[in-house]
Write a protein that holds these residues in place. Sequence first.
Motif, PDB file in Angstrom:
ATOM      1  N   LYS A 143      -5.896  22.337  13.234  1.00  0.00           N
ATOM      2  CA  LYS A 143      -5.140  21.350  14.004  1.00  0.00           C
ATOM      3  C   LYS A 143      -3.888  21.979  14.595  1.00  0.00           C
ATOM      4  CE  LYS A 143      -6.611  17.237  11.467  1.00  0.00           C
ATOM      5  NZ  LYS A 143      -6.147  16.147  10.584  1.00  0.00           N
ATOM      6  N   GLY A 144      -3.251  22.852  13.835  1.00  0.00           N
ATOM      7  CA  GLY A 144      -2.051  23.535  14.325  1.00  0.00           C
ATOM      8  C   GLY A 144      -2.334  24.389  15.546  1.00  0.00           C
ATOM      9  N   PHE A 145      -3.491  25.062  15.546  1.00  0.00           N
ATOM     10  CA  PHE A 145      -3.870  25.857  16.705  1.00  0.00           C
ATOM     11  C   PHE A 145      -4.019  24.975  17.940  1.00  0.00           C
ATOM     12  CE2 PHE A 145      -7.202  27.553  19.487  1.00  0.00           C
ATOM     13  CZ  PHE A 145      -6.589  28.740  19.872  1.00  0.00           C
ATOM     14  N   VAL A 146      -4.710  23.840  17.771  1.00  0.00           N
ATOM     15  CA  VAL A 146      -4.903  22.907  18.894  1.00  0.00           C
ATOM     16  C   VAL A 146      -3.548  22.359  19.351  1.00  0.00           C
ATOM     17  CG1 VAL A 146      -5.970  20.745  19.641  1.00  0.00           C
ATOM     18  CG2 VAL A 146      -7.254  22.325  18.204  1.00  0.00           C
ATOM     19  N   ILE A 147      -2.678  22.026  18.404  1.00  0.00           N
ATOM     20  CA  ILE A 147      -1.344  21.516  18.751  1.00  0.00           C
ATOM     21  C   ILE A 147      -0.550  22.567  19.531  1.00  0.00           C
ATOM     22  CG2 ILE A 147       0.892  20.833  17.777  1.00  0.00           C
ATOM     23  CD1 ILE A 147      -0.740  19.370  15.562  1.00  0.00           C
ATOM     24  N   CYS A 148      -0.667  23.841  19.145  1.00  0.00           N
ATOM     25  CA  CYS A 148       0.029  24.908  19.886  1.00  0.00           C
ATOM     26  C   CYS A 148      -0.504  25.036  21.313  1.00  0.00           C
ATOM     27  CB  CYS A 148      -0.110  26.241  19.147  1.00  0.00           C
ATOM     28  SG  CYS A 148       0.877  26.336  17.648  1.00  0.00           S
ATOM     29  N   VAL A 149      -1.830  24.964  21.445  1.00  0.00           N
ATOM     30  CA  VAL A 149      -2.434  25.021  22.791  1.00  0.00           C
ATOM     31  C   VAL A 149      -1.943  23.839  23.630  1.00  0.00           C
ATOM     32  CG1 VAL A 149      -4.605  24.869  24.085  1.00  0.00           C
ATOM     33  CG2 VAL A 149      -4.448  26.347  22.070  1.00  0.00           C
ATOM     34  N   ILE A 150      -1.940  22.650  23.030  1.00  0.00           N
ATOM     35  CA  ILE A 150      -1.442  21.462  23.728  1.00  0.00           C
ATOM     36  C   ILE A 150       0.025  21.652  24.109  1.00  0.00           C
ATOM     37  CG2 ILE A 150      -0.791  19.033  23.376  1.00  0.00           C
ATOM     38  CD1 ILE A 150      -3.432  18.686  21.857  1.00  0.00           C
ATOM     39  N   GLY A 151       0.815  22.210  23.205  1.00  0.00           N
ATOM     40  CA  GLY A 151       2.232  22.450  23.488  1.00  0.00           C
ATOM     41  C   GLY A 151       2.436  23.361  24.685  1.00  0.00           C
ATOM     42  N   VAL A 152       1.635  24.423  24.764  1.00  0.00           N
ATOM     43  CA  VAL A 152       1.738  25.347  25.907  1.00  0.00           C
ATOM     44  C   VAL A 152       1.331  24.636  27.199  1.00  0.00           C
ATOM     45  CG1 VAL A 152       0.735  27.434  26.945  1.00  0.00           C
ATOM     46  CG2 VAL A 152       1.439  27.443  24.533  1.00  0.00           C
ATOM     47  N   ILE A 153       0.208  23.927  27.147  1.00  0.00           N
ATOM     48  CA  ILE A 153      -0.269  23.215  28.344  1.00  0.00           C
ATOM     49  C   ILE A 153       0.752  22.167  28.782  1.00  0.00           C
ATOM     50  CG2 ILE A 153      -2.042  21.632  29.208  1.00  0.00           C
ATOM     51  CD1 ILE A 153      -4.049  23.214  27.435  1.00  0.00           C
ATOM     52  N   MET A 154       1.299  21.413  27.832  1.00  0.00           N
ATOM     53  CA  MET A 154       2.301  20.395  28.177  1.00  0.00           C
ATOM     54  C   MET A 154       3.573  21.032  28.727  1.00  0.00           C
ATOM     55  SD  MET A 154       1.411  17.273  28.065  1.00  0.00           S
ATOM     56  CE  MET A 154       3.043  16.544  28.136  1.00  0.00           C
ATOM     57  N   SER A 155       3.966  22.165  28.187  1.00  0.00           N
ATOM     58  CA  SER A 155       5.156  22.845  28.703  1.00  0.00           C
ATOM     59  C   SER A 155       4.964  23.249  30.162  1.00  0.00           C
ATOM     60  CB  SER A 155       5.468  24.096  27.866  1.00  0.00           C
ATOM     61  OG  SER A 155       5.788  23.742  26.562  1.00  0.00           O
ATOM     62  N   VAL A 156       3.793  23.778  30.460  1.00  0.00           N
ATOM     63  CA  VAL A 156       3.491  24.153  31.848  1.00  0.00           C
ATOM     64  C   VAL A 156       3.447  22.901  32.715  1.00  0.00           C
ATOM     65  CG1 VAL A 156       1.736  25.143  33.374  1.00  0.00           C
ATOM     66  CG2 VAL A 156       2.296  26.273  31.202  1.00  0.00           C
ATOM     67  N   TRP A 157       2.788  21.833  32.235  1.00  0.00           N
ATOM     68  CA  TRP A 157       2.694  20.597  33.010  1.00  0.00           C
ATOM     69  C   TRP A 157       4.081  20.024  33.286  1.00  0.00           C
ATOM     70  CZ3 TRP A 157       4.053  15.475  32.157  1.00  0.00           C
ATOM     71  CH2 TRP A 157       3.557  14.560  33.076  1.00  0.00           C
ATOM     72  N   ILE A 158       4.943  20.000  32.277  1.00  0.00           N
ATOM     73  CA  ILE A 158       6.290  19.452  32.453  1.00  0.00           C
ATOM     74  C   ILE A 158       7.076  20.278  33.458  1.00  0.00           C
ATOM     75  CG2 ILE A 158       8.531  19.137  31.308  1.00  0.00           C
ATOM     76  CD1 ILE A 158       6.901  18.249  28.801  1.00  0.00           C
ATOM     77  N   SER A 159       7.021  21.591  33.318  1.00  0.00           N
ATOM     78  CA  SER A 159       7.839  22.439  34.201  1.00  0.00           C
ATOM     79  C   SER A 159       7.279  22.543  35.620  1.00  0.00           C
ATOM     80  CB  SER A 159       8.009  23.835  33.600  1.00  0.00           C
ATOM     81  OG  SER A 159       6.765  24.509  33.558  1.00  0.00           O
ATOM     82  N   GLN A 160       5.960  22.483  35.766  1.00  0.00           N
ATOM     83  CA  GLN A 160       5.355  22.700  37.081  1.00  0.00           C
ATOM     84  C   GLN A 160       4.930  21.426  37.809  1.00  0.00           C
ATOM     85  OE1 GLN A 160       5.264  25.823  38.461  1.00  0.00           O
ATOM     86  NE2 GLN A 160       6.441  26.320  36.624  1.00  0.00           N
ATOM     87  N   VAL A 161       4.723  20.338  37.082  1.00  0.00           N
ATOM     88  CA  VAL A 161       4.240  19.106  37.712  1.00  0.00           C
ATOM     89  C   VAL A 161       5.245  17.969  37.538  1.00  0.00           C
ATOM     90  CG1 VAL A 161       2.373  17.397  37.782  1.00  0.00           C
ATOM     91  CG2 VAL A 161       1.836  19.798  37.361  1.00  0.00           C
ATOM     92  N   PHE A 162       5.578  17.667  36.298  1.00  0.00           N
ATOM     93  CA  PHE A 162       6.438  16.517  36.013  1.00  0.00           C
ATOM     94  C   PHE A 162       7.800  16.627  36.683  1.00  0.00           C
ATOM     95  CE2 PHE A 162       9.307  14.053  33.193  1.00  0.00           C
ATOM     96  CZ  PHE A 162       8.738  12.807  33.386  1.00  0.00           C
ATOM     97  N   MET A 163       8.321  17.823  36.826  1.00  0.00           N
ATOM     98  CA  MET A 163       9.648  18.015  37.402  1.00  0.00           C
ATOM     99  C   MET A 163       9.652  18.035  38.936  1.00  0.00           C
ATOM    100  SD  MET A 163      11.348  17.956  34.695  1.00  0.00           S
ATOM    101  CE  MET A 163      12.984  18.449  35.136  1.00  0.00           C
ATOM    102  N   LEU A 164       8.507  17.876  39.545  1.00  0.00           N
ATOM    103  CA  LEU A 164       8.429  17.863  41.008  1.00  0.00           C
ATOM    104  C   LEU A 164       9.113  16.617  41.561  1.00  0.00           C
ATOM    105  CD1 LEU A 164       4.699  18.893  41.549  1.00  0.00           C
ATOM    106  CD2 LEU A 164       6.726  20.271  42.104  1.00  0.00           C
ATOM    107  N   PRO A 165       9.581  16.694  42.801  1.00  0.00           N
ATOM    108  CA  PRO A 165      10.094  15.472  43.445  1.00  0.00           C
ATOM    109  C   PRO A 165       8.987  14.413  43.504  1.00  0.00           C
ATOM    110  CG  PRO A 165      10.656  17.417  44.741  1.00  0.00           C
ATOM    111  CD  PRO A 165       9.726  17.871  43.649  1.00  0.00           C
TER     112      PRO A 165
END
Length: 149
Positions: free
Chosen positions: A69-91
């Motif tokens: 579960k920790g491995f999956v959570i880490c993968v999710i964390g990386v994907i969410m970090s990219v999504w937040i920085s590259q998509v969510f923060m867009l105008p």
Amino acid sequence: GVFQIVWGFLSSNPIIGATNGTLHEWHFRSGLDHYSAVFGMAFALNHPMASAWLKATEKLPMKTQWLMKGFVICVIGVIMSVWISQVFMLPKFEYNDHHPYLFWIPLTSYIFLRNCTLTLRSYHLSLLTKMGKITLETYLMQHHIWLTT
């Protein structure tokens, strides 16, 4: 395009709740959510497999269970970090262009994290449970309200 041919009869005049007109609001709403049904079907199709994985994982020794579960959570964390920085923060308007294709990332992340442990799965809000039983109706109701105001 096709949208204009099919829905061109809708008004472009500003009204309360749709300052750019009903046609624009209809185009915006249908474009924003047009892959939601496909995602829902894919999620429903994969639910038995994901549920079986979770049950099988929870039968393993606690250390192995949390490593998986920790491995999956880490993968999710990386994907969410990219999504937040590259998509969510867009105008806003740029974000709206990406939303129909990438909305599933935070949604799937939340669903996995929410169901990661038996303790988290055992808590819920009764109001959301009741609303979940009528989601189609509430989803459609919001469009009727928007289009009639």
